[in-house]
Motif scaffolding. Structure first.
Motif, PDB file in Angstrom:
ATOM      1  N   ARG A   3       0.839  -1.212   0.000  1.00 20.81           N
ATOM      2  CA  ARG A   3       0.000   0.000   0.000  1.00 20.81           C
ATOM      3  C   ARG A   3       0.867   1.253   0.000  1.00 20.81           C
ATOM      4  O   ARG A   3       0.596   2.212  -0.722  1.00 20.81           O
ATOM      5  N   GLN A   4       1.936   1.241   0.803  1.00 21.10           N
ATOM      6  CA  GLN A   4       2.833   2.394   0.850  1.00 21.10           C
ATOM      7  C   GLN A   4       3.513   2.610  -0.497  1.00 21.10           C
ATOM      8  O   GLN A   4       3.642   3.733  -0.964  1.00 21.10           O
ATOM      9  N   ARG A   5       3.935   1.514  -1.141  1.00 18.38           N
ATOM     10  CA  ARG A   5       4.563   1.630  -2.460  1.00 18.38           C
ATOM     11  C   ARG A   5       3.589   2.199  -3.483  1.00 18.38           C
ATOM     12  O   ARG A   5       3.950   3.010  -4.316  1.00 18.38           O
TER      13      ARG A   5
ATOM     14  N   MET B 268       9.236  -2.163 -10.670  1.00 22.68           N
ATOM     15  CA  MET B 268      10.261  -1.202 -11.069  1.00 22.68           C
ATOM     16  C   MET B 268       9.891   0.211 -10.617  1.00 22.68           C
ATOM     17  O   MET B 268      10.725   0.919 -10.036  1.00 22.68           O
ATOM     18  N   LEU B 269       8.666   0.611 -10.864  1.00 26.29           N
ATOM     19  CA  LEU B 269       8.225   1.949 -10.470  1.00 26.29           C
ATOM     20  C   LEU B 269       8.218   2.108  -8.952  1.00 26.29           C
ATOM     21  O   LEU B 269       8.571   3.176  -8.435  1.00 26.29           O
ATOM     22  N   SER B 270       7.840   1.060  -8.238  1.00 29.28           N
ATOM     23  CA  SER B 270       7.799   1.183  -6.783  1.00 29.28           C
ATOM     24  C   SER B 270       9.199   1.323  -6.208  1.00 29.28           C
ATOM     25  O   SER B 270       9.395   2.066  -5.247  1.00 29.28           O
ATOM     26  N   GLU B 271      10.179   0.654  -6.801  1.00 34.34           N
ATOM     27  CA  GLU B 271      11.563   0.823  -6.346  1.00 34.34           C
ATOM     28  C   GLU B 271      12.058   2.239  -6.628  1.00 34.34           C
ATOM     29  O   GLU B 271      12.721   2.851  -5.799  1.00 34.34           O
ATOM     30  N   GLU B 272      11.737   2.756  -7.811  1.00 35.07           N
ATOM     31  CA  GLU B 272      12.139   4.126  -8.158  1.00 35.07           C
ATOM     32  C   GLU B 272      11.436   5.138  -7.261  1.00 35.07           C
ATOM     33  O   GLU B 272      12.043   6.114  -6.823  1.00 35.07           O
ATOM     34  N   ALA B 273      10.157   4.910  -6.995  1.00 37.44           N
ATOM     35  CA  ALA B 273       9.405   5.824  -6.129  1.00 37.44           C
ATOM     36  C   ALA B 273       9.943   5.790  -4.702  1.00 37.44           C
ATOM     37  O   ALA B 273      10.055   6.835  -4.058  1.00 37.44           O
ATOM     38  N   LEU B 274      10.298   4.607  -4.230  1.00 36.81           N
ATOM     39  CA  LEU B 274      10.876   4.498  -2.889  1.00 36.81           C
ATOM     40  C   LEU B 274      12.206   5.233  -2.826  1.00 36.81           C
ATOM     41  O   LEU B 274      12.483   5.961  -1.873  1.00 36.81           O
ATOM     42  N   TRP B 275      13.028   5.077  -3.849  1.00 37.44           N
ATOM     43  CA  TRP B 275      14.317   5.774  -3.901  1.00 37.44           C
ATOM     44  C   TRP B 275      14.102   7.290  -3.909  1.00 37.44           C
ATOM     45  O   TRP B 275      14.761   8.021  -3.163  1.00 37.44           O
TER      46      TRP B 275
END
Length: 57
Positions: free
Chosen positions: A8-10, A33-40
């Motif tokens: 949910r947070q991602r 991929m987008l969730s990793e970029e958004a987290l970064w």
């Protein structure tokens, strides 16, 4: 953090940092991929905000 809370947070991060992405049409791989970029991006923004709040030396 539970798995469903993490997802949910991602999802929130993706919607915040990539508002033009249609979540309903992306693949699981694109979501990952987008969730990793958004987290970064979120971590970088948090660091930048923290550094701006520190007093100058």
């Amino acid at each position: 953090m539970e798995e469903n809370q993490r997802l949910r947070q991602r999802l929130i991060y993706i919607r915040h940092y990539f508002p033009g992405v249609n979540i309903d049409t992306i693949t699981d791989e694109e979501f990952a991929m987008l969730s990793e970029e958004a987290l970064w991006l979120h971590q970088e923004m948090t660091i930048a905000r923290t550094n701006n709040m520190l007093p100058a030396r």
